[in-house]
Structure formats: C-alpha cells, structure tokens
Design a protein around this motif. Sequence first.
Motif, mmCIF file in Angstrom:
data_model
loop_
_atom_site.group_PDB
_atom_site.id
_atom_site.type_symbol
_atom_site.label_atom_id
_atom_site.label_comp_id
_atom_site.label_asym_id
_atom_site.label_seq_id
_atom_site.Cartn_x
_atom_site.Cartn_y
_atom_site.Cartn_z
ATOM 1 N N VAL A 67 7.320 6.311 1.946
ATOM 2 C CA VAL A 67 7.467 5.959 3.459
ATOM 3 C C VAL A 67 7.431 4.434 3.436
ATOM 4 N N GLN A 68 7.901 3.888 4.473
ATOM 5 C CA GLN A 68 8.142 2.437 5.073
ATOM 6 C C GLN A 68 6.765 2.235 5.420
ATOM 7 N N ALA A 69 6.355 0.932 5.156
ATOM 8 C CA ALA A 69 5.052 0.454 5.970
ATOM 9 C C ALA A 69 4.880 0.719 7.245
ATOM 10 N N PRO B 101 2.344 -1.633 1.869
ATOM 11 C CA PRO B 101 2.755 -1.729 0.556
ATOM 12 C C PRO B 101 1.657 -1.747 -0.612
ATOM 13 N N THR C 24 0.379 1.393 -2.243
ATOM 14 C CA THR C 24 1.074 2.085 -3.326
ATOM 15 C C THR C 24 0.264 2.667 -4.493
ATOM 16 N N ILE D 101 5.078 3.034 -1.133
ATOM 17 C CA ILE D 101 5.308 2.396 0.325
ATOM 18 C C ILE D 101 6.045 1.175 0.273
ATOM 19 N N SER D 102 7.106 1.197 0.820
ATOM 20 C CA SER D 102 8.341 0.230 0.935
ATOM 21 C C SER D 102 8.004 -0.886 2.081
ATOM 22 N N SER D 103 8.299 -2.334 1.709
ATOM 23 C CA SER D 103 8.017 -2.962 2.816
ATOM 24 C C SER D 103 9.092 -3.390 3.713
#
Length: 127
Positions: free
Chosen positions: A12-14, A88, A91, A125-127
Amino acid sequence: QVQLSESGGGLVQAGGSLRLACAASGNFFSINAMGWYRQAPGSHHRDLVATDKSDGSTNYADSVKGRFTISRDYAKNTVYLQMSSLRPEDTAVYYCNAEVALRTDYADMAGPIYDYWGQGTQVTISS
C-alpha cells in the motif's frame, strides 16, 4: 499442535491502511495472549508491535501508538491488527504470536504453556 494462519498483508502507499488477521487452530485449552511482531528488512530480530492479553489489556510499541489497533475475536480464536497512517518504515514481515495453554487429561485443567508463531505476512509501504 497449534497452528496460526495469517492473512491481510500486501503493498500500500504511505498513508494507507491494512488489516492483518491471524486465526489459531488446533487442540488447546486456552489462549492467554495473542500479538503481532515484525521483522524489518535487514534486521535479524522481531520487534513487538502489539499484544492483547485475555485479561483485556493491550500493549503497543511506541512507534505504532495511535496508528495501529489490535483486537481479538475470542469465539474465533482470531487476532486482528488494524494499521492506519502507514509509513515506509512500517515495511516488514509481520508475525502473529500466541501464548497457548495446551490440554491435559482433565477437562478443567490447563496444561503447559507454549509460544507459537505464524509463518509471517509481508507488509510493504511505498513512499
């Protein structure tokens, strides 16, 4: 034996949210506590995220307070981790843990207590 089955990890995104679930199955007398730990990339140890004891008390790592919520469904022997405002640095591989009292030959007597672990579920978690 006791088995812990985890689900709910993913990418998921940040700022997003995820909910993890862990169901315990097997032949046991009771579950004294359930919780979540995580192992970050490159780390060799698992850090406490949150625990939920059968007396109703909960405990959280400082880094997740106010963002994560642990809960249990006692009828289903399942523990959940609702994660919000993800960062992030969250993660990691998340592991379910349960402190379980096994059965004895006496129906109303708890046996020895052991710790069990799930297989882990990846949270990214993507930034």
